[in-house]
Design a protein around this motif. Structure first.
Motif, PDB file in Angstrom:
ATOM      1  N   UNK A  44      -1.442 -48.398 -31.649  1.00  0.00           N
ATOM      2  CA  UNK A  44      -1.527 -46.999 -32.073  1.00  0.00           C
ATOM      3  C   UNK A  44      -0.853 -46.128 -31.015  1.00  0.00           C
ATOM      4  N   UNK A  45      -0.395 -44.963 -31.449  1.00  0.00           N
ATOM      5  CA  UNK A  45       0.267 -44.049 -30.515  1.00  0.00           C
ATOM      6  C   UNK A  45      -0.711 -43.663 -29.402  1.00  0.00           C
ATOM      7  N   UNK A  46      -1.961 -43.421 -29.772  1.00  0.00           N
ATOM      8  CA  UNK A  46      -2.947 -42.975 -28.766  1.00  0.00           C
ATOM      9  C   UNK A  46      -3.181 -44.059 -27.711  1.00  0.00           C
ATOM     10  N   UNK A  47      -3.332 -45.298 -28.149  1.00  0.00           N
ATOM     11  CA  UNK A  47      -3.569 -46.398 -27.192  1.00  0.00           C
ATOM     12  C   UNK A  47      -2.390 -46.571 -26.240  1.00  0.00           C
ATOM     13  N   UNK A  48      -1.197 -46.551 -26.816  1.00  0.00           N
ATOM     14  CA  UNK A  48      -0.022 -46.808 -25.967  1.00  0.00           C
ATOM     15  C   UNK A  48       0.262 -45.628 -25.048  1.00  0.00           C
ATOM     16  N   UNK A  49      -0.038 -44.417 -25.504  1.00  0.00           N
ATOM     17  CA  UNK A  49       0.108 -43.236 -24.627  1.00  0.00           C
ATOM     18  C   UNK A  49      -0.844 -43.367 -23.451  1.00  0.00           C
ATOM     19  N   UNK A  50      -2.051 -43.851 -23.725  1.00  0.00           N
ATOM     20  CA  UNK A  50      -3.037 -44.017 -22.648  1.00  0.00           C
ATOM     21  C   UNK A  50      -2.578 -45.104 -21.673  1.00  0.00           C
ATOM     22  N   UNK A  51      -1.956 -46.162 -22.206  1.00  0.00           N
ATOM     23  CA  UNK A  51      -1.463 -47.255 -21.349  1.00  0.00           C
ATOM     24  C   UNK A  51      -0.291 -46.839 -20.491  1.00  0.00           C
ATOM     25  N   UNK A  52       0.508 -45.911 -21.011  1.00  0.00           N
ATOM     26  CA  UNK A  52       1.746 -45.546 -20.310  1.00  0.00           C
ATOM     27  C   UNK A  52       1.937 -44.036 -20.355  1.00  0.00           C
ATOM     28  N   UNK A  53       1.102 -43.308 -19.616  1.00  0.00           N
ATOM     29  CA  UNK A  53       1.142 -41.842 -19.715  1.00  0.00           C
ATOM     30  C   UNK A  53       2.461 -41.233 -19.232  1.00  0.00           C
ATOM     31  N   UNK A  54       3.190 -41.985 -18.403  1.00  0.00           N
ATOM     32  CA  UNK A  54       4.446 -41.444 -17.854  1.00  0.00           C
ATOM     33  C   UNK A  54       5.652 -41.759 -18.733  1.00  0.00           C
ATOM     34  N   UNK A  55       5.431 -42.586 -19.757  1.00  0.00           N
ATOM     35  CA  UNK A  55       6.582 -43.072 -20.543  1.00  0.00           C
ATOM     36  C   UNK A  55       7.312 -41.923 -21.227  1.00  0.00           C
ATOM     37  N   UNK A  56       8.630 -42.055 -21.268  1.00  0.00           N
ATOM     38  CA  UNK A  56       9.437 -41.135 -22.066  1.00  0.00           C
ATOM     39  C   UNK A  56       9.116 -41.423 -23.539  1.00  0.00           C
TER      40      UNK A  56
END
Ligand code: GUN
Ligand code: ZN
Length: 427
Positions: A44-56
């Motif tokens: 999910x977008x939320x999970x992956x955002x949490x895993x990689x908060x700095x990602x472009x």
């Protein structure tokens, strides 16, 4: 920490084989995380955002994110003669193909075409190809160098011939062995390169040449081996005359130790029951080349081979094939399936163009699928790229119905973005 990119879209990935499990073999996720050259995670977008908060973040909305297309049989030297009119296989080779292949004696010409060809592939969302070269070792260096410059995983090899072709396109058994071995040592496993030992087909190789290349493959079974098999009935008759001792076409390869795992047999249309069984038993793969099979007038491939478990990949066979596009190639595969009473589901078509071809090339553990740890070779498809497609896709009830109009009517305009080894190369 290497570069990270979070890709948002309809991320379509296969968890199983749709030829076995049906369309439920695939699922759609919201997001994919690329870290360095690889796919790091899907979810999910939320999970992956949490895993990689700095990602472009690269947000593709409701576009489809798929593994990049894999074309498992093509001839890059035929780029300039694609869509040449009016001939069947043997006449087409003599009239159009051989004269063009002679031009590859010039390394500058080979380099120019190799770059143009790979750029056309990327425009069409193809991130990996297995290509024949010409008899000239420089044609092999040219395509591997062009692929290296684009970080593309490709499979390629020197096309070997020692009879029934113009003298300038013929080598000898020994030269075929020596050149292939030298090129293999130079390229196989360098970066993303895979070498394929490449006898063109039995009519243009003596028994001695086939045997020399079989011996090389036995020494280096980690390489691929690519050739042609049972494409046209006239060709099969010619093989029967040239090899009266062989019970069928496949046996001309088998007798020379050119049948096995990592072997890719282009076309394989008019097979006998023995040939079908033997290909399967030996773990070989066949390349279905639907636009070529109609364009050169070869015949209708039997997808029952795949249904019975043989490894089948999908291929353009450019320039016998009339396209650089795997979308167009999937459409032709669908049409041939219809003519044979076996309509391929879009889940099966996309699987053939990605996982199926990667498996045929022995690269399944590295690319061709969206899964953590695999190369981030991706294509992002706009499923409403033209007004005609958009009006049909607007009625779609699920992702397959949304994708099918793009398969049948789409072209390079549907290719919204392409990623190779984690780098965005088309936007
Ligand atoms: N059989 C032998 N060579 C070729 C080739 O270049 N293209 C096709 N389609 N078939 C072949
Ligand atoms: Zn071919």
């Amino acid at each position: 920490m290497p570069d990270e990119t979070l890709i948002l879209g309809r991320v379509l990935r296969y968890k199983a084989d749709p030829f076995v499990e049906g369309p439920g073999a695939a699922r759609v996720d919201e997001a994919l995380l690329v870290r360095g050259e690889l796919i790091a995670a899907v979810g999910t977008a939320a999970d992956l955002r949490a895993q990689a908060p700095e990602a472009e973040v690269a947000d593709f909305g409701d576009a489809l994110v798929s593994a990049g297309f894999v074309d498992c049989h093509a001839h890059y030297p035929q780029t300039g003669i694609v869509a040449s009119w009016g001939k069947r296989l043997i006449d087409w080779l003599n009239t159009y193909t051989f004269p063009e292949e002679m031009r590859f004696a010039d390394p500058a010409y080979a380099a120019e075409v190799a770059g143009r060809y790979l750029d056309l592939l990327l425009d069409n969302g193809t991130t990996c190809v297995a290509s024949f070269c010409t008899i000239h070792p420089g044609s092999v260096d040219a395509i591997f160098e062009a692929a290296e410059a684009r970080s593309m995983a490709i499979v390629a090899g020197k096309t070997c011939m020692d009879r029934n072709a113009p003298a300038d396109l013929c080598d000898t058994p020994q030269r075929a062995y020596d050149d292939s071995k030298r090129l293999l040592d130079a390229w196989h496993g360098r970066g993303r390169a895979t070498y394929a030992i490449t006898p063109r087909f039995s009519p243009t190789s003596s028994r001695e040449q086939l045997q020399a290349l079989g011996a090389l493959w036995s020494e280096r079974p980690d390489c691929a081996m690519q050739t042609h098999l049972s494409e046209q009935t006239d060709e099969i008759g010619w093989v029967r005359e040239l090899f009266p001792e062989a019970q069928d076409y496949l046996e001309t390869y088998e007798a020379a130790a050119l049948l096995g795992r990592r072997g890719i047999y282009g076309h394989s249309i008019h097979l006998t029951a023995r040939e079908r069984d033997r290909l399967h038993e030996m773990g070989a793969a066949v390349a279905h080349c639907p636009t070529s099979n109609t364009f050169i007038g070869s015949g209708l491939f039997d997808m029952g081979l795949r249904d019975r478990g043989l490894t089948v990949g999908l291929a353009t066979d450019t320039g016998g094939g009339s396209s650089f596009s795997m979308l167009r190639t999937m459409a032709a595969a669908y049409e041939i399936g219809q003519l044979r009473g076996r309509p391929l589901h879009p889940a099966e078509l996309l699987w053939l163009a990605t996982v199926g071809s990667a498996r045929a090339l022995g690269l399944e553990g590295r690319l061709g699928r969206i899964a953590p740890g695999l190369s981030a070779d991706l294509v992002v498809l706009d499923l409403a790229s033209t007004p005609a497609i958009a009006q049909r896709a607007a009625r779609a009830g699920d992702v397959w119905e949304a994708l099918f109009p793009t398969i049948m009517m789409g072209d390079d305009r549907a290719v919204r973005s392409v990623w190779v080894g984690g780098r965005r190369v088309r936007s």
